[in-house]
Design an enzyme around this catalytic site. Structure first.
Site, PDB file in Angstrom:
ATOM      1  N   ASP A  73       0.831  -1.205   0.000  1.00  0.00           N
ATOM      2  CA  ASP A  73       0.000   0.000   0.000  1.00  0.00           C
ATOM      3  C   ASP A  73       0.863   1.251   0.000  1.00  0.00           C
ATOM      4  O   ASP A  73       1.581   1.518   0.962  1.00  0.00           O
ATOM      5  CB  ASP A  73      -0.898   0.010   1.243  1.00  0.00           C
ATOM      6  CG  ASP A  73      -1.803   1.233   1.259  1.00  0.00           C
ATOM      7  OD1 ASP A  73      -2.850   1.195   0.606  1.00  0.00           O
ATOM      8  OD2 ASP A  73      -1.430   2.249   1.901  1.00  0.00           O
ATOM      9  N   TYR A  89       3.426   9.501  -0.340  1.00  0.00           N
ATOM     10  CA  TYR A  89       4.489   8.816   0.424  1.00  0.00           C
ATOM     11  C   TYR A  89       5.872   8.974  -0.227  1.00  0.00           C
ATOM     12  O   TYR A  89       6.878   8.607   0.363  1.00  0.00           O
ATOM     13  CB  TYR A  89       4.181   7.315   0.586  1.00  0.00           C
ATOM     14  CG  TYR A  89       2.863   6.983   1.244  1.00  0.00           C
ATOM     15  CD1 TYR A  89       2.070   7.958   1.842  1.00  0.00           C
ATOM     16  CD2 TYR A  89       2.389   5.664   1.264  1.00  0.00           C
ATOM     17  CE1 TYR A  89       0.852   7.641   2.438  1.00  0.00           C
ATOM     18  CE2 TYR A  89       1.172   5.340   1.859  1.00  0.00           C
ATOM     19  CZ  TYR A  89       0.413   6.341   2.433  1.00  0.00           C
ATOM     20  OH  TYR A  89      -0.793   6.020   3.012  1.00  0.00           O
ATOM     21  N   LYS A 110      -2.628   5.996  -4.398  1.00  0.00           N
ATOM     22  CA  LYS A 110      -3.685   7.006  -4.181  1.00  0.00           C
ATOM     23  C   LYS A 110      -3.197   8.355  -4.705  1.00  0.00           C
ATOM     24  O   LYS A 110      -1.993   8.613  -4.680  1.00  0.00           O
ATOM     25  CB  LYS A 110      -3.974   7.172  -2.674  1.00  0.00           C
ATOM     26  CG  LYS A 110      -3.868   5.889  -1.858  1.00  0.00           C
ATOM     27  CD  LYS A 110      -4.006   6.095  -0.368  1.00  0.00           C
ATOM     28  CE  LYS A 110      -3.753   4.817   0.413  1.00  0.00           C
ATOM     29  NZ  LYS A 110      -2.348   4.505   0.708  1.00  0.00           N
ATOM     30  N   HIS A 116      -7.514   9.542  -1.962  1.00  0.00           N
ATOM     31  CA  HIS A 116      -6.875   9.498  -0.646  1.00  0.00           C
ATOM     32  C   HIS A 116      -7.758  10.089   0.463  1.00  0.00           C
ATOM     33  O   HIS A 116      -7.841   9.534   1.558  1.00  0.00           O
ATOM     34  CB  HIS A 116      -5.531  10.242  -0.711  1.00  0.00           C
ATOM     35  CG  HIS A 116      -4.519   9.750   0.269  1.00  0.00           C
ATOM     36  ND1 HIS A 116      -3.182   9.683   0.001  1.00  0.00           N
ATOM     37  CD2 HIS A 116      -4.647   9.316   1.535  1.00  0.00           C
ATOM     38  CE1 HIS A 116      -2.539   9.223   1.054  1.00  0.00           C
ATOM     39  NE2 HIS A 116      -3.403   8.997   2.007  1.00  0.00           N
TER      40      HIS A 116
END
Ligand code: NAD
Length: 280
Positions: free
Chosen positions: A49, A54, A79, A112
């Protein structure tokens, strides 16, 4: 209850998704991330994930390229971030994510956070990616029941999952029931409450009873509540520990003890507060 690390959910569009995955938020140090991913893959994690937010999609993509894993052996979720929402913005964001992940097809693409002003435009773009076969499934994250009610009025495709904050302090029981009715999988982010719950005496005692650690008790509780989990760790021993939860079971009394830890405290923002913050 017999559970296994290779268990999958059949999502509401018919595709299979591993129930127990590996989250990579805050894994950015290249070497440590590589070691974490190698350990995770070795132990048997098959769902990874990530998110554009990120800043590690490229590292994840590089890992898949060199891991020797067959494409059918791993499942990738990513996302778009809040400033990438809107119709054209989402299509552009997806293109970037896909390029970094180096995949012809992404398994699961999520919105998100629910962002009010671009709510339907974003979902329309996500549906287009799905219709074109660039993603195998589409879903949402941080959507509460009222966001989903709104989305459903205009959506052509129902989300397959809702990834939301869920841990013993914030179990999200009501949302779980709502998702169940809609055949949308409930996936827990911060399933360990980012470690905040692990010193609870209840968990330590249950750990002693079952010969397990507090983290293992919490992860098992999620699975027995029919919630998908994506715990994160960059420590190989913990990555292994978080996978070793299939050789014991919590009984009803144990489950109730965990239920009593509910304080309603979140580790992050409530979705509608996050929306206001993400305006900047
Ligand atoms: P988490 O609950 O998985 O906790 C991670 C932290 O717990 C680690 O950094 C470590 O400090 C500790 N930990 C992990 N295993 C442990 C163990 N066995 N023993 C003791 N401590 C342990 O929190 P998270 O990383 O916030 O959430 C997991 C994943 O969920 C993320 O990596 C990300 O993929 C996803 N996520 C999504 C959203 C979203 O908005 N959709 C938000 C946050 C996280």
């Amino acid at each position: 209850m017999t559970l296994s690390f290779s268990d999958t959910y059949r999502l509401n569009n018919g595709i299979e998704m591993p129930k127990h995955g590996f989250g990579v938020y805050k894994l950015t140090d290249e070497k440590r991330m590589r070691t974490a991913l190698e350990t995770a893959a070795e132990v048997g994690y098959r769902l990874f994930d990530t998110a554009s937010f990120y800043h590690n999609e490229k590292q994840l993509g590089d890992f898949f390229q060199s891991s020797g894993l067959n494409r059918n052996d791993f499942f990738v979720t990513t996302k778009m971030w809040n400033n990438e929402q809107g119709y054209d913005e989402t299509l552009r964001a997806f293109e970037q994510s896909q390029k970094k992940l180096q995949l012809d097809q992404v398994d699961l693409y999520l919105v998100h956070w629910p962002k009010q002003d671009t709510f339907f435009e974003t979902w329309r773009a996500v549906e287009k990616l799905y219709d074109e076969g660039l993603v195998r499934a589409i879903g949402v994250s941080n959507f509460e029941a009222h966001h989903l009610d709104r989305l459903r009025k205009n959506a052509n495709v129902l989300p397959v999952i809702d990834q939301v904050e869920t841990h013993p302090y914030f179990p999200n029981h009501l949302l779980h029931r709502y998702l169940e009715e809609l055949h949308i999988v409930h996936q827990a982010w911060s399933p360990l409450g980012r470690g905040s719950v692990l010193k609870e005496p209840t968990l330590i005692n249950l750990g002693q009873k079952h010969g397990k650690t507090p983290a293992q008790i919490v992860l098992r509780w999620h699975l027995q509540n029919d919630i998908s989990i994506i715990p994160k760790s960059e420590t190989p021993a913990r990555i292994k520990e978080n996978a070793a939860i299939y050789d014991f079971a919590l009984d009803d009394k144990d489950m109730h003890q965990l239920d009593r830890l509910n304080t309603g405290e979140r580790v992050s923002h409530a979705p509608d507060v996050m929306y206001i913050r993400s305006e900047v």
